[in-house]
Design a protein around this motif. Sequence first.
Motif, PDB file in Angstrom:
ATOM      1  N   GLY A   1       0.804   8.567   1.478  1.00  0.00           N
ATOM      2  CA  GLY A   1       1.076   7.139   1.404  1.00  0.00           C
ATOM      3  C   GLY A   1       0.795   6.562   0.022  1.00  0.00           C
ATOM      4  N   GLU A   2       0.321   7.434  -0.908  1.00  0.00           N
ATOM      5  CA  GLU A   2      -0.046   6.981  -2.260  1.00  0.00           C
ATOM      6  C   GLU A   2      -0.862   5.685  -2.178  1.00  0.00           C
ATOM      7  OE1 GLU A   2       3.361   6.786  -4.807  1.00  0.00           O
ATOM      8  OE2 GLU A   2       3.604   8.968  -4.831  1.00  0.00           O
ATOM      9  N   LEU A   3      -1.958   5.777  -1.441  1.00  0.00           N
ATOM     10  CA  LEU A   3      -2.755   4.602  -1.105  1.00  0.00           C
ATOM     11  C   LEU A   3      -3.360   3.918  -2.323  1.00  0.00           C
ATOM     12  CD1 LEU A   3      -4.587   6.023   2.043  1.00  0.00           C
ATOM     13  CD2 LEU A   3      -2.416   4.790   1.941  1.00  0.00           C
ATOM     14  N   TRP A   4      -3.471   4.634  -3.432  1.00  0.00           N
ATOM     15  CA  TRP A   4      -4.041   4.020  -4.633  1.00  0.00           C
ATOM     16  C   TRP A   4      -3.137   2.934  -5.210  1.00  0.00           C
ATOM     17  CZ3 TRP A   4      -3.321   9.490  -4.557  1.00  0.00           C
ATOM     18  CH2 TRP A   4      -2.086   9.927  -5.066  1.00  0.00           C
ATOM     19  N   ASN A   5      -1.905   2.846  -4.727  1.00  0.00           N
ATOM     20  CA  ASN A   5      -0.993   1.801  -5.202  1.00  0.00           C
ATOM     21  C   ASN A   5      -1.121   0.494  -4.433  1.00  0.00           C
ATOM     22  OD1 ASN A   5       0.269   3.324  -7.254  1.00  0.00           O
ATOM     23  ND2 ASN A   5       1.590   4.336  -5.755  1.00  0.00           N
ATOM     24  N   LEU A   6      -1.920   0.472  -3.362  1.00  0.00           N
ATOM     25  CA  LEU A   6      -2.101  -0.759  -2.597  1.00  0.00           C
ATOM     26  C   LEU A   6      -2.929  -1.746  -3.419  1.00  0.00           C
ATOM     27  CD1 LEU A   6      -2.891   0.767   0.915  1.00  0.00           C
ATOM     28  CD2 LEU A   6      -0.724  -0.210   0.136  1.00  0.00           C
ATOM     29  N   TRP A   7      -2.422  -2.947  -3.626  1.00  0.00           N
ATOM     30  CA  TRP A   7      -3.079  -3.899  -4.519  1.00  0.00           C
ATOM     31  C   TRP A   7      -4.280  -4.579  -3.893  1.00  0.00           C
ATOM     32  CZ3 TRP A   7      -3.585  -9.163  -3.521  1.00  0.00           C
ATOM     33  CH2 TRP A   7      -2.855  -9.650  -2.429  1.00  0.00           C
TER      34      TRP A   7
END
Length: 202
Positions: free
Chosen positions: A38-44
Amino acid sequence: MITNLHWTIPPILQGIHVTLEPLQREHGEELLAAAADGELWNLWYTTVPGPETVRGYIARAMEDREAGTAMPFLVRNAAGDPVGSTRFFRMDPVIPSLEIGYTWYSQRVQRTALNTEAKRLLLGHAFDAMGCSVVELRTHVFNQRSRAAIERLGAHFDGILRRQMRMADGHLRDTAVYSILDNEWPTIRRHLDFKLEHGVAP
């Protein structure tokens, strides 16, 4: 001086769907593998470690654990695969109280029994082993998925702390605050156990 070993020794919390084990410095690659779903590090609106930040993320968690204010965990699913992280922090054995936070899960296990059981294990340890009088949960006011998950636990909404936290992208976070009291825990425990035993949607 803290004398209660439950406040100084991080536990291994194990259920049917999930195991929470103390986070270690060598868990960086496993954290990244979990966050990559989910590439969670991109959640702001939340803070999830990415390739450039995982070392600092773990280092800060270790510093807080050594200071006696946090117990960070690596989350594994029933197969033993890393699927997220969570922690006790703002630990205060005088009140006694703590906050459950820094919680994130791989996309594939979100809204599953794993999350319900993880919270059951964490809350059970906080209230039944550590003797907490109150456990707090906080999240970004715009993190609707997290807020809904906290509310499904039965936690009480205490309010919003405005401009309470500086996020990695520089914006100031308004924080939604929830809590569970020790006298509320038996009912919430029964609620969570019922959901797990009967396969009720988390």
